[in-house]
Scaffold this active site. Structure first.
Site, PDB file in Angstrom:
ATOM      1  N   ARG A 123       0.847  -1.203   0.000  1.00 22.14           N
ATOM      2  CA  ARG A 123       0.000   0.000   0.000  1.00 22.14           C
ATOM      3  C   ARG A 123       0.882   1.253   0.000  1.00 22.14           C
ATOM      4  O   ARG A 123       0.545   2.270  -0.576  1.00 22.14           O
ATOM      5  CB  ARG A 123      -0.973   0.001   1.187  1.00 22.14           C
ATOM      6  CG  ARG A 123      -1.736   1.300   1.337  1.00 22.14           C
ATOM      7  CD  ARG A 123      -3.049   1.194   2.102  1.00 22.14           C
ATOM      8  NE  ARG A 123      -3.029   0.276   3.217  1.00 22.14           N
ATOM      9  CZ  ARG A 123      -2.451   0.510   4.402  1.00 22.14           C
ATOM     10  NH1 ARG A 123      -1.841   1.651   4.624  1.00 22.14           N
ATOM     11  NH2 ARG A 123      -2.495  -0.395   5.362  1.00 22.14           N
ATOM     12  N   TYR A 158     -17.107  17.909 -14.084  1.00 28.69           N
ATOM     13  CA  TYR A 158     -17.566  16.523 -14.037  1.00 28.69           C
ATOM     14  C   TYR A 158     -18.523  16.326 -12.852  1.00 28.69           C
ATOM     15  O   TYR A 158     -18.215  16.742 -11.721  1.00 28.69           O
ATOM     16  CB  TYR A 158     -16.342  15.597 -13.930  1.00 28.69           C
ATOM     17  CG  TYR A 158     -16.699  14.173 -13.627  1.00 28.69           C
ATOM     18  CD1 TYR A 158     -17.546  13.460 -14.475  1.00 28.69           C
ATOM     19  CD2 TYR A 158     -16.215  13.539 -12.491  1.00 28.69           C
ATOM     20  CE1 TYR A 158     -17.898  12.157 -14.187  1.00 28.69           C
ATOM     21  CE2 TYR A 158     -16.556  12.225 -12.206  1.00 28.69           C
ATOM     22  CZ  TYR A 158     -17.401  11.545 -13.061  1.00 28.69           C
ATOM     23  OH  TYR A 158     -17.755  10.256 -12.771  1.00 28.69           O
ATOM     24  N   ASP A 179      -8.049  19.969 -12.976  1.00 29.87           N
ATOM     25  CA  ASP A 179      -8.431  18.672 -13.531  1.00 29.87           C
ATOM     26  C   ASP A 179      -8.116  18.746 -15.027  1.00 29.87           C
ATOM     27  O   ASP A 179      -8.791  19.455 -15.784  1.00 29.87           O
ATOM     28  CB  ASP A 179      -9.925  18.409 -13.280  1.00 29.87           C
ATOM     29  CG  ASP A 179     -10.373  17.053 -13.807  1.00 29.87           C
ATOM     30  OD1 ASP A 179      -9.699  16.515 -14.703  1.00 29.87           O
ATOM     31  OD2 ASP A 179     -11.418  16.553 -13.347  1.00 29.87           O
ATOM     32  N   LYS A 185      -9.025   7.764 -18.585  1.00 28.38           N
ATOM     33  CA  LYS A 185      -9.405   8.331 -19.879  1.00 28.38           C
ATOM     34  C   LYS A 185      -8.209   8.280 -20.853  1.00 28.38           C
ATOM     35  O   LYS A 185      -7.779   7.213 -21.214  1.00 28.38           O
ATOM     36  CB  LYS A 185      -9.924   9.743 -19.657  1.00 28.38           C
ATOM     37  CG  LYS A 185     -10.992   9.823 -18.530  1.00 28.38           C
ATOM     38  CD  LYS A 185     -12.261   9.104 -18.923  1.00 28.38           C
ATOM     39  CE  LYS A 185     -13.183   8.702 -17.786  1.00 28.38           C
ATOM     40  NZ  LYS A 185     -13.325   9.493 -16.622  1.00 28.38           N
TER      41      LYS A 185
HETATM   42  C1  LIG Z   1     -13.149  15.446 -16.066  1.00 31.17           C
HETATM   43  C2  LIG Z   1     -13.212  14.249 -15.157  1.00 31.17           C
HETATM   44  N1  LIG Z   1     -12.651  14.318 -13.948  1.00 31.17           N
HETATM   45  C3  LIG Z   1     -12.692  13.273 -13.087  1.00 31.17           C
HETATM   46  C4  LIG Z   1     -13.338  12.101 -13.407  1.00 31.17           C
HETATM   47  C5  LIG Z   1     -13.385  10.968 -12.410  1.00 31.17           C
HETATM   48  O1  LIG Z   1     -12.503   9.959 -12.762  1.00 31.17           O
HETATM   49  P1  LIG Z   1     -12.729   8.392 -12.447  1.00 31.17           P
HETATM   50  O2  LIG Z   1     -13.965   7.980 -13.174  1.00 31.17           O
HETATM   51  O3  LIG Z   1     -11.474   7.758 -12.958  1.00 31.17           O
HETATM   52  O4  LIG Z   1     -12.891   8.271 -10.973  1.00 31.17           O
HETATM   53  C6  LIG Z   1     -13.954  11.992 -14.673  1.00 31.17           C
HETATM   54  C7  LIG Z   1     -14.672  10.756 -15.039  1.00 31.17           C
HETATM   55  O5  LIG Z   1     -15.437  10.739 -15.971  1.00 31.17           O
HETATM   56  C8  LIG Z   1     -13.882  13.105 -15.559  1.00 31.17           C
HETATM   57  O6  LIG Z   1     -14.462  13.056 -16.771  1.00 31.17           O
END
Ligand SMILES: Cc1ncc(COP(=O)(O)O)c(C=O)c1O
Length: 390
Positions: free
Chosen positions: A57, A109, A181, A206
């Site tokens: 971990r 998101y 982000d 992604k």
């Molecule tokens: C812009 C963005 N940030 C964060 C996330 C969250 O990521 P995860 O689904 O890997 O937890 C997403 C998921 O779709 C996203 O599109």
């Protein structure tokens, strides 16, 4: 045990950087690909005598290689890997204490919004949502308690653009952290650390993974104390990815540049094609010269990517549903950034956790559709949209 990156690697050009990021021949065999260290613990020769690895971990060589790669491809000193994008976001908010305030984008998101409102508000952290495309909106809401500014650019799903350098300059003057982000852009298109951001977050699920086969998150930063605090949260809260998933993302990163080039080419062609379609009302894509954020996007991004959203002139949910269920190549699914094209309905899928009135206020309509344009032949993708839109 440190995962600091070597500074000479930060000077490589993009393709070299992506192919070699984090990679060192395995010290025990010389294997060119980082082995998947599928182990939970490490044998000690005597209590406290070990090779720097105690428990997986806290330390895992496959994860460390990936964390070095994350840092190198974002021009940062340190990287940390998490079991998902939201776990990475969760770790950043855990830097705060009750009473602290966060200024966040009002268009981002849905899962980030859900984490902030449904999980962290009850611990006494206050979130103020503003339109971050206008930096003065941020300035107006800064108080003595503001500790973090959270921005997403381009935003999911409306493709709004925030000026990272301008936000970072305001924040720096007031000792406030800025976290970006960077999921939609990927490090191929944008490196927020270069514009003064303190932390960059990715859903590695992604573009970094790129093949729709892994859930993972990432943080990068330059400040040693920030890295140590976030590493402490990573190991204490335990949202670490397994070594197999780390291997998949390491492999994904090696082709990020060639995938992104094609995402951008296909994205530009589809955005322009959609825009001239008689049944389409509006296309949201930051590569249009008349997009409100075009000048800033051109300044901070290398190209404009393959993410876009659109609305039909017939704004009924039935018309949108017909398109969403008629595409054959564009798979109707959440997520984005994989080699295959996806179509998504934010109101009922990725952004369903945002209350309808909040969504509508910020311009996210019931009939908005989002495309993650993949790297297939663009003629086939256009033919698929043509038959679905009719
Ligand atoms: C812009 C963005 N940030 C964060 C996330 C969250 O990521 P995860 O689904 O890997 O937890 C997403 C998921 O779709 C996203 O599109």
């Amino acid at each position: 045990m440190s995962n600091d990156t070597t500074s000479d690697k930060n000077s490589f050009k993009l393709a070299t950087k992506f192919i070699h990021a984090g990679a060192e021949p395995d010290p025990s065999t010389g294997a060119i690909m980082t082995p998947i260290y599928q182990t939970s613990t490490y044998v000690q020769t005597a209590p406290g005598q070990h090779k720097g690895y105690e428990y997986a971990r806290s330390q895992n060589p496959t994860r460390f290689a990936l964390e070095r790669a994350f840092a190198e491809i974002e021009n940062a000193k340190f990287g940390l890997a998490f079991s998902s994008g939201v776990a990475a976001t969760d770790a950043v908010i855990k830097l705060l204490v009750p009473g602290d305030e966060v200024i966040a984008a009002n268009d981002m998101y849905g899962g980030t919004y859900r984490l902030f409102t449904k999980v962290f508000e009850k611990f006494g952290i206050k979130f103020i949502y503003v339109d971050t495309t206008n930096v003065s909106n941020i300035e107006q809401h800064i108080t003595g308690k503001t500790k973090l500014i959270w921005i997403e650019t381009p935003t999911n799903p409306l493709m709004n653009i925030t000026d990272i350098a301008a936000v970072s300059a305001i924040a720096k003057a007031k000792n406030i952290l800025v976290c970006v982000d960077n999921t939609f852009a990927s490090p191929y298109l944008q490196n927020p650390i270069d514009f003064g951001a303190d932390i960059v977050m990715h859903s590695a699920t992604k573009y970094l993974g790129g093949h729709s086969d892994v859930i993972q998150g990432c943080l990068v930063m330059n400040d040693q104390k920030l890295r140590d605090d976030l590493y402490f949260i990573q190991k204490s809260c335990g949202a670490v990815p397994g070594p197999q998933d780390c291997f998949l993302v390491l492999r994904g990163i090696k082709t990020l540049h060639v995938r992104m080039q094609r995402h951008c080419e296909n994205g530009a062609k589809i955005a322009h094609w959609l825009r001239q379609h008689p049944k389409v009302k509006k296309v949201y894509w930051c590569g249009f010269e008349d997009h409100a954020g075009y000048a800033v996007a051109k300044k901070q991004m290398r190209d404009f990517g393959g993410m876009m959203s659109f609305e039909l002139k017939d704004e009924t949910i039935e018309a949108a549903n017909k398109v969403l269920s008629s595409t054959k190549l564009f798979a109707l699914a959440e997520s984005l950034g994989g080699v295959e094209s996806l179509i998504n309905h934010p109101a009922s899928m990725t952004h369903a956790s945002i209350p309808r009135e909040e969504r509508m206020k910020n311009g996210l309509s019931d009939s908005l559709m989002r495309l993650s344009v993949g790297i297939e032949d663009v003629e086939d993708l256009i033919a698929d949209l043509e038959q679905a839109i009719g």
